[in-house]
Design an enzyme around this catalytic site. Sequence first.
Site, PDB file in Angstrom:
ATOM      1  N   LYS A 116       0.822  -1.198   0.099  1.00 15.71           N
ATOM      2  CA  LYS A 116       0.205   0.027   0.159  1.00 15.71           C
ATOM      3  C   LYS A 116       0.812   1.349  -0.207  1.00 15.71           C
ATOM      4  O   LYS A 116       0.441   2.185  -0.765  1.00 15.71           O
ATOM      5  CB  LYS A 116      -0.954   0.088   1.425  1.00 15.71           C
ATOM      6  CG  LYS A 116      -2.092  -0.866   1.150  1.00 15.71           C
ATOM      7  CD  LYS A 116      -3.144  -0.766   2.166  1.00 15.71           C
ATOM      8  CE  LYS A 116      -4.310  -1.666   1.999  1.00 15.71           C
ATOM      9  NZ  LYS A 116      -3.816  -3.301   1.850  1.00 15.71           N
ATOM     10  N   GLU A 200      -2.965   6.837   8.092  1.00 16.37           N
ATOM     11  CA  GLU A 200      -3.625   7.906   7.257  1.00 16.37           C
ATOM     12  C   GLU A 200      -4.716   8.555   8.149  1.00 16.37           C
ATOM     13  O   GLU A 200      -5.096   8.146   9.091  1.00 16.37           O
ATOM     14  CB  GLU A 200      -4.463   7.017   6.246  1.00 16.37           C
ATOM     15  CG  GLU A 200      -3.683   6.725   5.180  1.00 16.37           C
ATOM     16  CD  GLU A 200      -4.421   5.988   4.195  1.00 16.37           C
ATOM     17  OE1 GLU A 200      -3.700   5.662   3.000  1.00 16.37           O
ATOM     18  OE2 GLU A 200      -5.351   5.548   4.104  1.00 16.37           O
ATOM     19  N   HIS A 235     -14.326  -3.578   8.892  1.00 16.04           N
ATOM     20  CA  HIS A 235     -13.767  -3.005   7.678  1.00 16.04           C
ATOM     21  C   HIS A 235     -14.004  -4.167   6.452  1.00 16.04           C
ATOM     22  O   HIS A 235     -12.969  -4.127   5.628  1.00 16.04           O
ATOM     23  CB  HIS A 235     -12.226  -2.856   8.058  1.00 16.04           C
ATOM     24  CG  HIS A 235     -12.006  -1.737   9.101  1.00 16.04           C
ATOM     25  ND1 HIS A 235     -12.279  -0.721   8.863  1.00 16.04           N
ATOM     26  CD2 HIS A 235     -11.425  -1.837  10.285  1.00 16.04           C
ATOM     27  CE1 HIS A 235     -12.000   0.089   9.949  1.00 16.04           C
ATOM     28  NE2 HIS A 235     -11.577  -0.725  10.941  1.00 16.04           N
ATOM     29  N   ARG A 300      -6.954  -8.091  -8.582  1.00 16.12           N
ATOM     30  CA  ARG A 300      -7.556  -9.463  -8.856  1.00 16.12           C
ATOM     31  C   ARG A 300      -9.177  -9.297  -9.122  1.00 16.12           C
ATOM     32  O   ARG A 300      -9.676  -8.216  -9.127  1.00 16.12           O
ATOM     33  CB  ARG A 300      -7.457 -10.557  -7.745  1.00 16.12           C
ATOM     34  CG  ARG A 300      -7.956  -9.592  -6.406  1.00 16.12           C
ATOM     35  CD  ARG A 300      -7.873 -10.470  -5.288  1.00 16.12           C
ATOM     36  NE  ARG A 300      -7.999  -9.675  -3.933  1.00 16.12           N
ATOM     37  CZ  ARG A 300      -8.979  -9.538  -3.362  1.00 16.12           C
ATOM     38  NH1 ARG A 300     -10.309  -9.773  -4.009  1.00 16.12           N
ATOM     39  NH2 ARG A 300      -9.078  -8.681  -2.164  1.00 16.12           N
TER      40      ARG A 300
END
Length: 682
Positions: A116, A200, A235, A300
């Site tokens: 990420k 973040e 999440h 994917r």
Amino acid sequence: MFKKILIANRGEITCRVAATARRLGIATVAVYSDADANARHVLACDEAVHIGGAAPHESYLRHERILQAALATGSQAVHPGYGFLSENATFAQACGAAGIVFIGPPPDAIRAMGLKAESKRLMEAAGVPLVPGYHGADQDPALLQREAGLIGYPVLIKASAGGGGKGMRVVASEAEFATALASCRREAASSFGDDAVLIERYVQRPRHVEIQVFADAQGRCVHMFERDCSVQRRHQKLLEEAPAPGMTPERRREMGEAAVKAAQAVGYVGAGTVEFIVEQTLGYGRPEGWRFYFMEMNTRLQVEHPVTEAITGLDLVEWQLRIAAGEPLPLAQNDLHLHGHAIEARLCAENPDADFLPSTGTLAVLRWPAHAAFRRNAEAQAAQAPAPVRVDAGFGEGDTVSPHYDSMIAKLIVWGEDREQALARLDAALAQTHIVGPHTNAAFLRRVVQSDSFAKAELDTALIERERAALFDVPALPLPVAAAGVAAHALALERGAEDADPWSRRDGWRLFGAAVRRFEIDHAGGRHSVSLERSHDAAMQLEVGGERYAFTASPLAVEAGHDRYDVRLGERRLALAVYAVGESVAVFAPEGSALLREVDVLVHAGEVAEAGRLTAPMPGRVIAFLAQPGERVSRGQPLAVMEAMKMEHTLNAPSDGVVAALRFAAGDQVAEGEALLDLEEQ
């Protein structure tokens, strides 16, 4: 086009890929573990190869065994499905080295988007907007905590190599940071073999909107519009829909172009999903105030791809296979159009009222809506005519949900001309979905669909928390309705045991007076006495909680096994479905469902409840104990952490007391119901 492919996955995605491959004349090979020898995905393929033990690292994550199976069976390509090795660049590279096509993006694209932090640096260079945060390589805990303070709380800790909500925590204050960081790192290391994280800013009132992209080896790339995946728990997505409610053509074009730009920045080929977080600065329903930021790219096919298929009329697996075989994109961007509205619900083996704790066990009953289309029979379906109700399932009735893999049982997908029609179809389809065995989220999903926020499309990732009062600890079916189901089923069993001999009748007929049958029922945490009285003229009354109701029940002949009944309860007429598994009786009505226990008081005479222990609610591995022998603890205090179905779960003290003994050590495997520690009550 390929003649034979191996599908390196399990569950519904393998069934899904096998169905499309069969339609295209491609033979398929399944792989399976010790736990999956008789699984549905094995039966869906033309042949199957055993690759190891039940745990993923002993089977589905073993690169060399899957490649050996592909070579031994003469497979020309490997489809990785989603999860397991689908985003593993090393595996994709090993396939190429072995002369086998990997049906997915190039290894370099997987690597670029797999981390990420690295992907965000690439997106920043490509001009794709990013959420403010720290994406650096220095993983010193003190530095990470300082960066979190500079960003400003609340912050989001995310596993750099992660996905699916694993290794992710929202941290509200500096005091919580160290504990959340340690937990994220453990979960990330367990799931991805990499404990690196990024920090973040936690976007307030965020929506999760993702764009489906496809690129070919000739350098062309298109997007297939968006999906809204904002309804999540822990999440992880629960409901996905397309198109995103409130999306304007201008915003769709802007986000689609950003997604294509992201894919082209890494030389992408195949199917992928570019995920954005959308900040709603002007409130719900005001797309002109949307600010969108790149979150990650899933290299994917996604679990939620059926909603895109429904609104575009395309088979995304077919596109994958054609592009992997070297063909160009079948359509250009201007040839792609969306029609109608589609919603997908993920049916999972979990208990929403216990913080979505995963559940395992045998699916004693698994009944789908009567008119559902099954993707495993896709060759009989026209891709251009989306089914109003579709089921993608990797399980069947009698199968067992294992603790070794993801908890998803199936996906229920509906399509309508507009969102209102799709919502109505989803509510009806969930009401007709009957699952008995492990806990499931079916009833919870129906409550979400019926909630004000979802109905009005007031969407963000906190929807479930906002609607908590309407979604959790909701009473089961009213006792009279549940008792009527128990009585109807008991009468049907009696009729089924009768023969032509009048002396063998079991209907309780009396020459004088009335026959009374009594039931002891555990319902909604209490035990209740129910009586069914049959008078001399065969009229019946059901007495529940001091109230008496006129009662009749007859099986509906259209259902084999007579598990559906036409019931009259007082002034109400009900269509009930009833399934008995041992002492458990599940009753399904249009208004909801209830799981009861019909108690044989003689069998259970003298039993006492066990206390003083903290037991494992599911099979799994002990991660840590949070209290030591001799320590005083309070009810609700965290005592242990377990890992099951790829997620960590914290177990709390059932009462005040003193920890007397720990029965296991960190790293030990435990079975469901085993005592983890002894607790002496104060």
